[in-house]
Design an enzyme around this catalytic site. Structure first.
Site, PDB file in Angstrom:
ATOM      1  N   LYS A  53       0.815  -1.224   0.000  1.00  0.00           N
ATOM      2  CA  LYS A  53       0.000   0.000   0.000  1.00  0.00           C
ATOM      3  C   LYS A  53       0.844   1.268   0.000  1.00  0.00           C
ATOM      4  O   LYS A  53       0.412   2.300  -0.507  1.00  0.00           O
ATOM      5  CB  LYS A  53      -0.956   0.010   1.195  1.00  0.00           C
ATOM      6  CG  LYS A  53      -2.141  -0.918   0.998  1.00  0.00           C
ATOM      7  CD  LYS A  53      -3.241  -0.627   1.992  1.00  0.00           C
ATOM      8  CE  LYS A  53      -4.479  -1.448   1.697  1.00  0.00           C
ATOM      9  NZ  LYS A  53      -4.303  -2.872   2.117  1.00  0.00           N
ATOM     10  N   GLU A  96      -9.521   7.586   4.118  1.00  0.00           N
ATOM     11  CA  GLU A  96     -10.395   6.797   4.986  1.00  0.00           C
ATOM     12  C   GLU A  96      -9.778   5.410   5.073  1.00  0.00           C
ATOM     13  O   GLU A  96      -9.010   4.996   4.202  1.00  0.00           O
ATOM     14  CB  GLU A  96     -11.813   6.812   4.449  1.00  0.00           C
ATOM     15  CG  GLU A  96     -12.203   5.683   3.552  1.00  0.00           C
ATOM     16  CD  GLU A  96     -11.407   5.567   2.277  1.00  0.00           C
ATOM     17  OE1 GLU A  96     -10.853   4.474   2.094  1.00  0.00           O
ATOM     18  OE2 GLU A  96     -11.330   6.503   1.476  1.00  0.00           O
ATOM     19  N   SER A 145       1.600  -9.845  -0.948  1.00  0.00           N
ATOM     20  CA  SER A 145       1.309  -8.408  -0.822  1.00  0.00           C
ATOM     21  C   SER A 145       1.676  -7.812   0.526  1.00  0.00           C
ATOM     22  O   SER A 145       1.923  -6.614   0.623  1.00  0.00           O
ATOM     23  CB  SER A 145      -0.170  -8.159  -1.118  1.00  0.00           C
ATOM     24  OG  SER A 145      -0.985  -8.975  -0.295  1.00  0.00           O
TER      25      SER A 145
HETATM   26  C1  LIG Z   1      -5.111  -3.905   1.642  1.00  0.00           C
HETATM   27  C2  LIG Z   1      -4.398  -5.152   1.357  1.00  0.00           C
HETATM   28  C3  LIG Z   1      -4.785  -5.995   0.295  1.00  0.00           C
HETATM   29  C4  LIG Z   1      -5.997  -5.757  -0.568  1.00  0.00           C
HETATM   30  O1  LIG Z   1      -5.964  -4.596  -1.321  1.00  0.00           O
HETATM   31  P1  LIG Z   1      -5.723  -4.612  -2.907  1.00  0.00           P
HETATM   32  O2  LIG Z   1      -6.015  -3.211  -3.295  1.00  0.00           O
HETATM   33  O3  LIG Z   1      -6.679  -5.591  -3.510  1.00  0.00           O
HETATM   34  O4  LIG Z   1      -4.318  -4.991  -3.138  1.00  0.00           O
HETATM   35  C5  LIG Z   1      -4.019  -7.125   0.027  1.00  0.00           C
HETATM   36  N1  LIG Z   1      -2.955  -7.447   0.794  1.00  0.00           N
HETATM   37  C6  LIG Z   1      -2.566  -6.672   1.834  1.00  0.00           C
HETATM   38  C7  LIG Z   1      -1.383  -7.095   2.620  1.00  0.00           C
HETATM   39  C8  LIG Z   1      -3.271  -5.503   2.148  1.00  0.00           C
HETATM   40  O5  LIG Z   1      -2.877  -4.761   3.186  1.00  0.00           O
END
Ligand SMILES: *Cc1c(COP(=O)(O)O)cnc(C)c1O
Length: 426
Positions: A87, A109, A404
């Site tokens: 993010k 938000e 992610s």
């Molecule tokens: C917020 C988040 C997501 C989901 O958000 P996307 O916009 O779909 O990437 C996925 N993995 C993690 C670790 C997150 O913090």
């Protein structure tokens, strides 16, 4: 690229109050000016390298692959970035844009608090004022992230209306933006919302795919056969997909299957269409249709609608209301999906499937044990899909998974899950 109205095919666009149109026009104009400006790019890339910790590594999940006895699994390690997830790539890019536009007051938000923390981090780094709207129910559930944001100098404003969760916080943030259009910039946390947000977020996240493609060629000598990523709003997925869009590489998005599609408690906007259609056929063919109870009630399903400023697939009940979603991972627990994903599926360039809470938890534990990596529960959904697929292939086949984020934020959830299963064992 989306068209001049910000549409990806029929999806996306700008569905906002009239008063916000000129504000969005300013963002579009500024973004078009800066996206190719060498000074802006250089500043962003410098911070990615020296502050965020890019490039993130590519890791061969050797023991997990050997255990599964099929395809080789590689992990793109967004979990190793500053603040622990992808993010920050987007929050920092948009905060830099805001500063270039002369806007020194940032609003955002947040639901689980991850986007709030990333935004508060970027604002502290760049010396910008930061106000985060958050439902009071979410604040109570996510107290450590509220504390983190405050440590980072952000003001967290509790929202007490409606269900006191994310969608109420979104409404409050939009209200703020409408009343402070001149000095305020709104940072949206995923590839969502009105144009140009889905485009900007995709561009800022596409560094993931760009790096991963180069690393595959350098470390492995070839591209992966399949790229797998979890899909909440869709930003980490679109980011990694973009590196491989023009290659012969399969792109697979994994949504939150929650307790299973037939339970009605999930956030599978794509998969619910397919699964509900299957159930309907089975029901019609069955001698005892009453056993298909969920279809008699209000099984939520992804349908095209206008939601939070864009036209996209939204999880809706039979009566067209936005459905309540459920996922073990807060980051995937969302009714809408980024519009570009809807187009990618429609043209057959990407496919979308789901993993249930239980499958994600099992994948979480597998990655801990086999690789020494504690993944975010969101990312565990992508790992779960790789675990399902790997045994079907030979050892030459390569699956690239976007990891992610890291799982430190999810330890309480996993602990309470373990308590529950210990109790039911007794
Ligand atoms: C917020 C988040 C997501 C989901 O958000 P996307 O916009 O779909 O990437 C996925 N993995 C993690 C670790 C997150 O913090």
């Amino acid at each position: 690229m989306p068209d001049a109205n910000g549409k990806f095919g029929p999806y996306g666009g700008r569905f906002v109050p009239e008063t916000l149109m000129p504000v969005l026009d300013d963002v579009i104009e500024a973004y078009e000016e800066f996206r190719d400006d060498p000074a802006f790019r250089a500043e962003y890339e410098h911070l990615l390298r020296t502050y965020v910790g890019r490039p993130s590594p590519l890791t061969h999940a050797q023991r997990l692959s050997a255990h599964l006895g099929g395809a080789q699994i590689y992990l793109k390690r967004e979990d190793l970035l500053h603040t622990g997830a992808h993010k920050i790539n987007n929050a920092l890019g948009q905060a830099l844009l805001a500063r270039r536009m002369g806007k020194r007051r940032i609003i955002a938000e947040t639901g689980a608090g991850q986007h709030g923390v990333a935004t508060a981090t970027a604002c502290a780094l760049l010396g910008l004022e930061c106000i985060i709207y958050m439902g009071t129910v979410d604040m109570a559930r996510q107290a450590p992230n509220v504390f983190r944001m405050r440590l980072l100098g952000a003001e967290v404003r509790g929202v007490d209306s409606g269900t006191k969760t994310l969608k109420d916080a979104v409404n409050e943030a939009i209200r703020d933006w409408v009343s402070h259009p001149h000095d305020t910039y709104y940072i949206i946390g995923s590839a969502l919302g009105p144009h140009p947000y889905p485009l900007m977020c995709r561009d800022f996240q596409s560094v993931i795919g760009k790096e991963a493609r180069e690393q595959m060629l350098q470390q492995v000598g070839r591209l992966p056969d399949e790229v797998i990523a979890c899909v909440g709003g869709g930003s980490n997925a679109i980011g990694i997909f973009y590196g491989f869009l023009h290659d012969e590489v399969k792109l697979i998005g994994v949504e939150a299957g929650g307790y299973g599609i037939e339970s009605g408690k999930h956030a599978a906007r794509f998969a619910s269409q397919i699964e509900n259609a299957k159930l309907k056929v089975e029901k019609e063919a069955s001698d005892d249709p009453s056993q298909f109870s969920i279809l008699n009630s209000q099984s939520p399903e992804g349908r095209v609608g206008v939601f939070q400023g864009m036209k996209t697939l939204v999880l809706q009940n039979a009566d067209g209301q936005i459905a309540e979603t459920h996922s073990i991972s807060a980051g995937l627990d969302y009714a809408g999906v980024g519009p570009e994903h809807v187009l990618l599926r429609e043209i057959g360039r990407a496919e979308y499937t789901f993993a249930t809470d239980d499958e994600a938890l099992a994948a979480f534990h597998a990655l801990c044990r086999f690789e020494g990596i504690i993944p975010a529960l969101e990312s565990s959904h992508a790992v779960a899909e790789a675990i399902k697929r790997a045994p079907r292939y030979s050892r030459e086949h390569i699956l690239l998974v976007n990891l992610s984020g890291r799982g430190d934020k999810d330890l309480n959830t996993v602990m309470s899950q373990a308590d529950r299963s210990a109790q039911s064992d007794r």
